[in-house]
Design a protein around this motif. Structure first.
Motif, PDB file in Angstrom:
ATOM      1  N   TYR A 136     -23.936 -84.037  52.639  1.00 53.80           N
ATOM      2  CA  TYR A 136     -24.620 -82.846  52.687  1.00 53.80           C
ATOM      3  C   TYR A 136     -23.665 -81.806  53.122  1.00 53.80           C
ATOM      4  CZ  TYR A 136     -29.407 -84.664  52.810  1.00 53.80           C
ATOM      5  OH  TYR A 136     -30.556 -85.487  52.472  1.00 53.80           O
ATOM      6  N   ASP A 137     -23.806 -80.416  52.523  1.00 59.88           N
ATOM      7  CA  ASP A 137     -23.054 -79.407  52.960  1.00 59.88           C
ATOM      8  C   ASP A 137     -23.809 -78.596  53.782  1.00 59.88           C
ATOM      9  OD1 ASP A 137     -24.121 -78.057  50.982  1.00 59.88           O
ATOM     10  OD2 ASP A 137     -22.444 -78.098  49.745  1.00 59.88           O
ATOM     11  N   ASP A 138     -23.192 -77.315  54.062  1.00 61.97           N
ATOM     12  CA  ASP A 138     -24.043 -76.158  54.771  1.00 61.97           C
ATOM     13  C   ASP A 138     -25.144 -75.587  53.951  1.00 61.97           C
ATOM     14  OD1 ASP A 138     -22.692 -76.899  57.000  1.00 61.97           O
ATOM     15  OD2 ASP A 138     -21.240 -75.154  56.868  1.00 61.97           O
ATOM     16  N   ARG A 139     -25.204 -75.734  52.640  1.00 60.55           N
ATOM     17  CA  ARG A 139     -26.170 -75.350  51.973  1.00 60.55           C
ATOM     18  C   ARG A 139     -27.633 -76.310  51.951  1.00 60.55           C
ATOM     19  NH1 ARG A 139     -23.203 -73.250  46.192  1.00 60.55           N
ATOM     20  NH2 ARG A 139     -21.901 -71.745  47.034  1.00 60.55           N
ATOM     21  N   CYS A 140     -27.211 -77.387  52.155  1.00 57.94           N
ATOM     22  CA  CYS A 140     -28.373 -78.269  52.213  1.00 57.94           C
ATOM     23  C   CYS A 140     -28.732 -79.056  53.770  1.00 57.94           C
ATOM     24  CB  CYS A 140     -28.505 -79.331  51.056  1.00 57.94           C
ATOM     25  SG  CYS A 140     -26.870 -80.073  50.866  1.00 57.94           S
TER      26      CYS A 140
ATOM     27  N   ARG B 135     -18.356 -81.146  71.167  1.00 53.16           N
ATOM     28  CA  ARG B 135     -17.370 -81.126  69.957  1.00 53.16           C
ATOM     29  C   ARG B 135     -18.037 -80.539  68.634  1.00 53.16           C
ATOM     30  NH1 ARG B 135     -13.556 -86.421  70.084  1.00 53.16           N
ATOM     31  NH2 ARG B 135     -12.897 -85.168  71.832  1.00 53.16           N
ATOM     32  N   LEU B 136     -19.252 -81.052  68.196  1.00 56.10           N
ATOM     33  CA  LEU B 136     -20.072 -80.610  67.117  1.00 56.10           C
ATOM     34  C   LEU B 136     -19.939 -78.983  67.120  1.00 56.10           C
ATOM     35  CD1 LEU B 136     -23.079 -82.687  66.927  1.00 56.10           C
ATOM     36  CD2 LEU B 136     -21.261 -82.496  65.220  1.00 56.10           C
ATOM     37  N   GLN B 137     -20.357 -78.407  68.272  1.00 58.90           N
ATOM     38  CA  GLN B 137     -20.404 -77.107  68.403  1.00 58.90           C
ATOM     39  C   GLN B 137     -19.015 -76.289  68.145  1.00 58.90           C
ATOM     40  OE1 GLN B 137     -22.544 -77.146  72.145  1.00 58.90           O
ATOM     41  NE2 GLN B 137     -23.733 -75.474  71.253  1.00 58.90           N
ATOM     42  N   GLN B 138     -18.091 -76.976  68.714  1.00 61.31           N
ATOM     43  CA  GLN B 138     -16.608 -76.109  68.780  1.00 61.31           C
ATOM     44  C   GLN B 138     -15.814 -76.581  67.407  1.00 61.31           C
ATOM     45  OE1 GLN B 138     -14.860 -77.319  72.450  1.00 61.31           O
ATOM     46  NE2 GLN B 138     -16.148 -75.992  73.499  1.00 61.31           N
ATOM     47  N   HIS B 139     -15.943 -77.897  66.721  1.00 62.39           N
ATOM     48  CA  HIS B 139     -15.048 -78.300  65.857  1.00 62.39           C
ATOM     49  C   HIS B 139     -15.431 -78.841  64.557  1.00 62.39           C
ATOM     50  CE1 HIS B 139     -12.057 -77.914  69.061  1.00 62.39           C
ATOM     51  NE2 HIS B 139     -12.729 -78.749  69.866  1.00 62.39           N
TER      52      HIS B 139
ATOM     53  N   SER C  33     -21.169 -83.477  56.052  1.00 67.40           N
ATOM     54  CA  SER C  33     -21.650 -84.416  56.949  1.00 67.40           C
ATOM     55  C   SER C  33     -22.528 -85.502  55.951  1.00 67.40           C
ATOM     56  CB  SER C  33     -22.825 -83.982  58.095  1.00 67.40           C
ATOM     57  OG  SER C  33     -22.390 -82.889  58.691  1.00 67.40           O
ATOM     58  N   ASP C  34     -22.243 -86.839  56.456  1.00 67.97           N
ATOM     59  CA  ASP C  34     -22.954 -87.905  55.495  1.00 67.97           C
ATOM     60  C   ASP C  34     -24.087 -88.431  56.264  1.00 67.97           C
ATOM     61  OD1 ASP C  34     -20.812 -87.805  53.844  1.00 67.97           O
ATOM     62  OD2 ASP C  34     -19.603 -89.252  54.636  1.00 67.97           O
TER      63      ASP C  34
ATOM     64  N   THR D 205     -17.981 -84.399  60.424  1.00 66.50           N
ATOM     65  CA  THR D 205     -16.550 -84.529  60.438  1.00 66.50           C
ATOM     66  C   THR D 205     -16.087 -83.016  61.372  1.00 66.50           C
ATOM     67  OG1 THR D 205     -16.331 -84.999  58.190  1.00 66.50           O
ATOM     68  CG2 THR D 205     -14.302 -83.933  58.932  1.00 66.50           C
ATOM     69  N   CYS D 206     -15.238 -83.498  62.389  1.00 64.26           N
ATOM     70  CA  CYS D 206     -15.029 -82.421  63.400  1.00 64.26           C
ATOM     71  C   CYS D 206     -13.364 -82.422  63.256  1.00 64.26           C
ATOM     72  CB  CYS D 206     -15.441 -82.883  64.807  1.00 64.26           C
ATOM     73  SG  CYS D 206     -16.825 -82.866  65.074  1.00 64.26           S
ATOM     74  N   GLU D 207     -12.888 -81.346  62.999  1.00 60.81           N
ATOM     75  CA  GLU D 207     -11.286 -81.175  62.984  1.00 60.81           C
ATOM     76  C   GLU D 207     -10.948 -80.591  64.387  1.00 60.81           C
ATOM     77  OE1 GLU D 207      -9.996 -78.569  60.125  1.00 60.81           O
ATOM     78  OE2 GLU D 207     -11.089 -79.997  58.267  1.00 60.81           O
ATOM     79  N   VAL D 208     -10.443 -81.423  65.225  1.00 66.06           N
ATOM     80  CA  VAL D 208     -10.140 -81.070  66.691  1.00 66.06           C
ATOM     81  C   VAL D 208      -8.506 -80.801  66.679  1.00 66.06           C
ATOM     82  CG1 VAL D 208     -10.126 -82.039  69.225  1.00 66.06           C
ATOM     83  CG2 VAL D 208     -11.623 -82.835  67.336  1.00 66.06           C
TER      84      VAL D 208
END
Length: 363
Positions: free
Chosen positions: A93-97, A130-134, A139-140, A153-156
């Motif tokens: 799922y991406d930010d469109r769905c 972590r979700l909010q920041q990174h 998302s699967d 997925t979080c890019e820290v």
């Protein structure tokens, strides 16, 4: 999930019939049919991309020989049938769905019945931060044992690396999972005992050959993997925290090809091949990067046979699994502790060799 995976199987059949064309061409043959099945535009795109990604992975595995030599049964089966997707296979799922409402701990996501809003999700306070920041990208959505999970997925960013005041050597083994040159030792007795117990239970279930036995085998495999991963997280966090607290760097031995290098008896081979040593090393690496702890990888050759005091190398120095007696200077030490000191010395040498010289230039 069932709808998108049924659609993915259909796209896979079309791709197989047409020689697995590129994603754009595959879209021309399947997009209209996916829309007719009730999939949204973005979901249809993800299904097509999922099929192409799966084929790319399969092709790479075949070329690498991971599915056997040409003509082998396993390889023929992989090459002669379309890729199949399980009904509960993950769907991206991406930010469109998919949208996140962090303050309410809810998500809004697309389904074949329309968009569902205010779906609550559970996570720890640390994970929410972590979700909010990174959080980045897709998302699967997965389903396991009747429970749905969203894997985000979080890019820290990596921590700022400091100049180390010495190095801590980490010796990874089977009897002792990890031994450091500072005195920390993670004994593998409990984990190995747990795995032996699971091995006996697996053997009993495998003899039954029933559907329920196979189902229980899968559940036990996942439980054992979670247990080992949890232990590896605890061990790696302890090691990295100690290095950060003392402003030290970490020195790890290169483990690539260890299964091919090491020659062990049959009981020891079972322990070696079931031990997630690569996972533990990976945990140490990424936690060290997050904390800014300098880390180097060194050659493991003779670290268990060389004396950390006088550097004398002799195969007889390693008396048994836990005892080291130097034939040169007579020092007596724990074998893993001695090896960890050797790894620490090599780590410091590697770091100094790669560091810029601070000696003033000669005029």
């Amino acid at each position: 999930m069932r709808a998108v995976n049924e659609a993915a199987n259909r796209v896979s059949e079309v791709a197989f019939e047409r020689g697995v064309p590129r994603e754009y061409e595959l879209r021309k043959h399947t997009y209209a049919e996916l829309k007719a099945r009730g999939l949204g535009a973005q979901a249809a795109q993800h299904v097509i991309k999922k099929v192409r990604d799966a084929d790319t992975t399969l092709t790479a595995n075949i070329r690498a020989g991971n599915l056997g030599a040409p003509g082998s049964k396993r390889r023929r089966r992989a090459e002669s049938t379309p890729i199949a997707f399980r009904p509960e296979a993950a769907q991206p799922y991406d930010d469109r769905c998919l949208s996140w409402q962090y303050d309410r701990r809810t998500v809004s996501l697309w389904t074949t019945a329309g968009r569902i809003k205010n779906v609550r999700f559970a996570c720890s306070a640390e994970a929410l931060t972590r979700l909010q920041q990174h959080r980045q990208g897709e998302s699967d959505l997965i389903e396991r044992d009747g429970v749905f999970y969203l894997i985000a997925t979080c890019e820290v960013p990596e921590g700022e690396q400091y100049e180390p005041d010495g190095f801590i050597g980490v010796d990874l083994g089977i009897a002792n999972i990890a031994t450091t040159s500072t005195g920390y030792q993670a004994a593998g007795r409990g984990l190995n005992r747990h795995r032996k117990r699971q091995l006996v239970l697996r053997a009993k279930l495998q003899k039954k050959r029933t559907k329920s036995a196979k189902r229980r085998l899968k559940a036990r495999a996942r439980r054992e993997a979670r247990h080992a991963a949890n232990q590896n997280h605890i061990i790696s966090k302890t090691i990295v925290t100690e290095a950060e607290r003392t402003s030290s760097g970490l020195s790890l031995e290169e483990l690539t090809g260890i299964r091919q290098r090491v020659r062990l008896s049959k009981p020891q081979r079972v322990a070696l091949h079931s031990w997630a040593f690569a996972q533990l090393a990976g945990f140490i690496v990424y936690k060290a990067k997050g904390a800014g702890v300098p880390l180097v990888v060194v050659d493991p050759a003779y670290t268990s046979q060389m004396c950390a005091q006088c550097q004398h190398i002799d195969q007889r120095n390693r008396v048994d699994q836990g005892l080291f007696i130097c034939r040169g200077c007579g020092v007596v030490a724990h074998a893993d502790r001695n090896a960890s000191h050797n790894i620490a010395h090599r780590g410091e040498s590697v770091w100094n060799a790669g560091r810029e010289s601070r000696v003033p230039a000669t005029p």
